[in-house]
Design a protein around this motif. Structure first.
Motif, PDB file in Angstrom:
ATOM      1  N   LEU A   1       9.005  -5.114  -6.562  1.00 31.60           N
ATOM      2  CA  LEU A   1      10.300  -4.860  -5.929  1.00 31.60           C
ATOM      3  C   LEU A   1      10.164  -4.614  -4.436  1.00 31.60           C
ATOM      4  CD1 LEU A   1      12.259  -2.672  -8.491  1.00 31.60           C
ATOM      5  CD2 LEU A   1      12.724  -5.020  -7.801  1.00 31.60           C
ATOM      6  N   SER A   2       9.103  -3.917  -4.025  1.00 27.90           N
ATOM      7  CA  SER A   2       8.930  -3.674  -2.596  1.00 27.90           C
ATOM      8  C   SER A   2       8.652  -4.969  -1.840  1.00 27.90           C
ATOM      9  CB  SER A   2       7.815  -2.657  -2.346  1.00 27.90           C
ATOM     10  OG  SER A   2       6.560  -3.231  -2.645  1.00 27.90           O
ATOM     11  N   GLY A   3       8.103  -5.969  -2.516  1.00 35.67           N
ATOM     12  CA  GLY A   3       7.870  -7.250  -1.860  1.00 35.67           C
ATOM     13  C   GLY A   3       9.035  -8.207  -1.946  1.00 35.67           C
ATOM     14  N   CYS A   4      10.030  -7.931  -2.813  1.00 31.58           N
ATOM     15  CA  CYS A   4      11.126  -8.883  -3.041  1.00 31.58           C
ATOM     16  C   CYS A   4      12.494  -8.403  -2.590  1.00 31.58           C
ATOM     17  CB  CYS A   4      11.222  -9.213  -4.537  1.00 31.58           C
ATOM     18  SG  CYS A   4       9.835 -10.140  -5.154  1.00 31.58           S
TER      19      CYS A   4
ATOM     20  N   PHE B   1       0.830  -1.203   0.000  1.00 32.01           N
ATOM     21  CA  PHE B   1       0.000   0.000   0.000  1.00 32.01           C
ATOM     22  C   PHE B   1       0.864   1.252   0.000  1.00 32.01           C
ATOM     23  CE2 PHE B   1      -2.169   3.435   2.176  1.00 32.01           C
ATOM     24  CZ  PHE B   1      -3.396   3.474   1.524  1.00 32.01           C
ATOM     25  N   VAL B   2       1.817   1.313   0.920  1.00 37.55           N
ATOM     26  CA  VAL B   2       2.670   2.499   1.030  1.00 37.55           C
ATOM     27  C   VAL B   2       3.515   2.677  -0.227  1.00 37.55           C
ATOM     28  CG1 VAL B   2       4.595   3.510   2.316  1.00 37.55           C
ATOM     29  CG2 VAL B   2       2.686   2.484   3.526  1.00 37.55           C
ATOM     30  N   SER B   3       4.016   1.586  -0.775  1.00 37.50           N
ATOM     31  CA  SER B   3       4.836   1.664  -1.976  1.00 37.50           C
ATOM     32  C   SER B   3       4.055   2.236  -3.152  1.00 37.50           C
ATOM     33  CB  SER B   3       5.366   0.269  -2.307  1.00 37.50           C
ATOM     34  OG  SER B   3       6.034   0.279  -3.532  1.00 37.50           O
ATOM     35  N   ALA B   4       2.873   1.699  -3.407  1.00 38.55           N
ATOM     36  CA  ALA B   4       2.073   2.180  -4.538  1.00 38.55           C
ATOM     37  C   ALA B   4       1.536   3.585  -4.282  1.00 38.55           C
ATOM     38  CB  ALA B   4       0.921   1.225  -4.803  1.00 38.55           C
ATOM     39  N   TYR B   5       1.164   3.877  -3.048  1.00 44.85           N
ATOM     40  CA  TYR B   5       0.647   5.196  -2.702  1.00 44.85           C
ATOM     41  C   TYR B   5       1.704   6.273  -2.945  1.00 44.85           C
ATOM     42  CZ  TYR B   5      -1.728   8.771   0.083  1.00 44.85           C
ATOM     43  OH  TYR B   5      -2.343   9.922   0.494  1.00 44.85           O
ATOM     44  N   MET B   6       2.922   6.019  -2.428  1.00 40.10           N
ATOM     45  CA  MET B   6       3.992   7.004  -2.599  1.00 40.10           C
ATOM     46  C   MET B   6       4.453   7.085  -4.047  1.00 40.10           C
ATOM     47  SD  MET B   6       4.272   8.407   0.256  1.00 40.10           S
ATOM     48  CE  MET B   6       5.750   9.355   0.091  1.00 40.10           C
ATOM     49  N   TYR B   7       4.437   5.970  -4.763  1.00 47.33           N
ATOM     50  CA  TYR B   7       4.836   6.001  -6.169  1.00 47.33           C
ATOM     51  C   TYR B   7       3.884   6.872  -6.975  1.00 47.33           C
ATOM     52  CZ  TYR B   7       6.151   4.451 -10.808  1.00 47.33           C
ATOM     53  OH  TYR B   7       6.573   4.420 -12.097  1.00 47.33           O
TER      54      TYR B   7
ATOM     55  N   GLY C   1       5.945   9.905  -7.956  1.00 47.39           N
ATOM     56  CA  GLY C   1       6.382   9.575  -9.308  1.00 47.39           C
ATOM     57  C   GLY C   1       5.330   9.887 -10.345  1.00 47.39           C
ATOM     58  N   THR C   2       5.717   9.695 -11.567  1.00 44.60           N
ATOM     59  CA  THR C   2       4.753   9.838 -12.655  1.00 44.60           C
ATOM     60  C   THR C   2       4.142   8.464 -12.883  1.00 44.60           C
ATOM     61  OG1 THR C   2       6.477   9.401 -14.270  1.00 44.60           O
ATOM     62  CG2 THR C   2       6.047  11.696 -13.731  1.00 44.60           C
ATOM     63  N   ASP C   3       2.858   8.397 -12.962  1.00 41.98           N
ATOM     64  CA  ASP C   3       2.152   7.125 -13.100  1.00 41.98           C
ATOM     65  C   ASP C   3       2.153   6.706 -14.558  1.00 41.98           C
ATOM     66  OD1 ASP C   3       0.851   4.944 -12.168  1.00 41.98           O
ATOM     67  OD2 ASP C   3      -1.133   5.857 -12.242  1.00 41.98           O
ATOM     68  N   GLN C   4       3.302   6.242 -15.038  1.00 44.80           N
ATOM     69  CA  GLN C   4       3.456   5.881 -16.441  1.00 44.80           C
ATOM     70  C   GLN C   4       3.156   4.404 -16.628  1.00 44.80           C
ATOM     71  OE1 GLN C   4       7.466   6.771 -17.390  1.00 44.80           O
ATOM     72  NE2 GLN C   4       7.243   8.955 -17.060  1.00 44.80           N
ATOM     73  N   GLY C   5       2.119   4.102 -17.349  1.00 41.92           N
ATOM     74  CA  GLY C   5       1.824   2.736 -17.730  1.00 41.92           C
ATOM     75  C   GLY C   5       1.755   1.774 -16.565  1.00 41.92           C
ATOM     76  N   ARG C   6       2.491   0.685 -16.671  1.00 40.50           N
ATOM     77  CA  ARG C   6       2.435  -0.370 -15.669  1.00 40.50           C
ATOM     78  C   ARG C   6       3.695  -0.428 -14.813  1.00 40.50           C
ATOM     79  NH1 ARG C   6      -1.863  -3.307 -16.161  1.00 40.50           N
ATOM     80  NH2 ARG C   6      -1.003  -5.092 -15.045  1.00 40.50           N
ATOM     81  N   LYS C   7       4.424   0.675 -14.710  1.00 40.25           N
ATOM     82  CA  LYS C   7       5.638   0.671 -13.887  1.00 40.25           C
ATOM     83  C   LYS C   7       5.314   0.564 -12.397  1.00 40.25           C
ATOM     84  CE  LYS C   7       8.763   2.981 -17.013  1.00 40.25           C
ATOM     85  NZ  LYS C   7       9.717   4.051 -17.190  1.00 40.25           N
ATOM     86  N   TRP C   8       4.105   0.895 -12.002  1.00 45.49           N
ATOM     87  CA  TRP C   8       3.739   0.767 -10.605  1.00 45.49           C
ATOM     88  C   TRP C   8       3.745  -0.702 -10.177  1.00 45.49           C
ATOM     89  CZ3 TRP C   8      -0.480  -1.884  -8.786  1.00 45.49           C
ATOM     90  CH2 TRP C   8      -1.422  -2.272  -9.739  1.00 45.49           C
ATOM     91  N   VAL C   9       3.463  -1.595 -11.122  1.00 44.98           N
ATOM     92  CA  VAL C   9       3.488  -3.029 -10.804  1.00 44.98           C
ATOM     93  C   VAL C   9       4.910  -3.455 -10.451  1.00 44.98           C
ATOM     94  CG1 VAL C   9       3.064  -5.333 -11.719  1.00 44.98           C
ATOM     95  CG2 VAL C   9       1.506  -3.473 -12.292  1.00 44.98           C
TER      96      VAL C   9
END
Length: 145
Positions: free
Chosen positions: A49-52, A26-32, A36-44
């Motif tokens: 990465l935040s989980g690994c 949640f925190v990773s995607a929220y802050m991204y 960040g710029t929400d470009q395409g599927r880079k949030w995935v």
């Protein structure tokens, strides 16, 4: 804790880590999305990465240490199936929780709305002093505890 419940505290920590993975996603995607710029599927990629980035190297090192301990026949070595249970707990519980938290965090957040107006005009950055140079900073950092 009960002294004969070997590994009970470690197991509790692993379970807590697993169930707090949703918070990490949640925190990773929220802050991204906020920063960040929400470009395409880079949030995935960000959520994966935040989980690994922490558990995978930790598990590899623990697995290698445990393999050496098993090879030498120590009593503190965990059975191989226990290590596989930890891996599958991460793969089947922790990563899905991270992704679910990431999806919720991305949907909840909005673009950054700064409280003041920012200017695109370039400003002059002053020269750094001698004490702010990299070699001096490296030498001084060695004195800190």
């Amino acid at each position: 804790m009960y002294p004969y419940a070997r590994g009970a505290m470690h197991y509790i920590f692993i379970v807590l880590f697993t169930f707090t993975a949703a918070v990490a996603g949640f925190v990773s995607a929220y802050m991204y999305r906020k920063i960040g710029t929400d470009q395409g599927r880079k949030w995935v990629w960000n959520v994966v990465l935040s989980g690994c980035l922490f558990p995978v190297p930790l598990f590899v090192v623990a697995l290698l240490n445990n393999a050496v301990a098993l090879q030498h026949g120590t009593t503190q070595a965990l059975p191989f199936m226990t290590m596989m249970q930890v891996f599958f707990m991460w793969a089947l519980l922790c990563m899905p929780f991270t992704v679910i938290g990431g999806v919720i965090g991305r949907r909840v957040s909005s673009a950054l709305d700064p409280p003041c107006r920012t200017s695109k005009a370039p400003r002059q950055v002053p020269e750094t002093t001698f004490l702010r140079s990299q070699p001096v900073q490296l030498l001084l950092a060695g004195f800190l505890p």
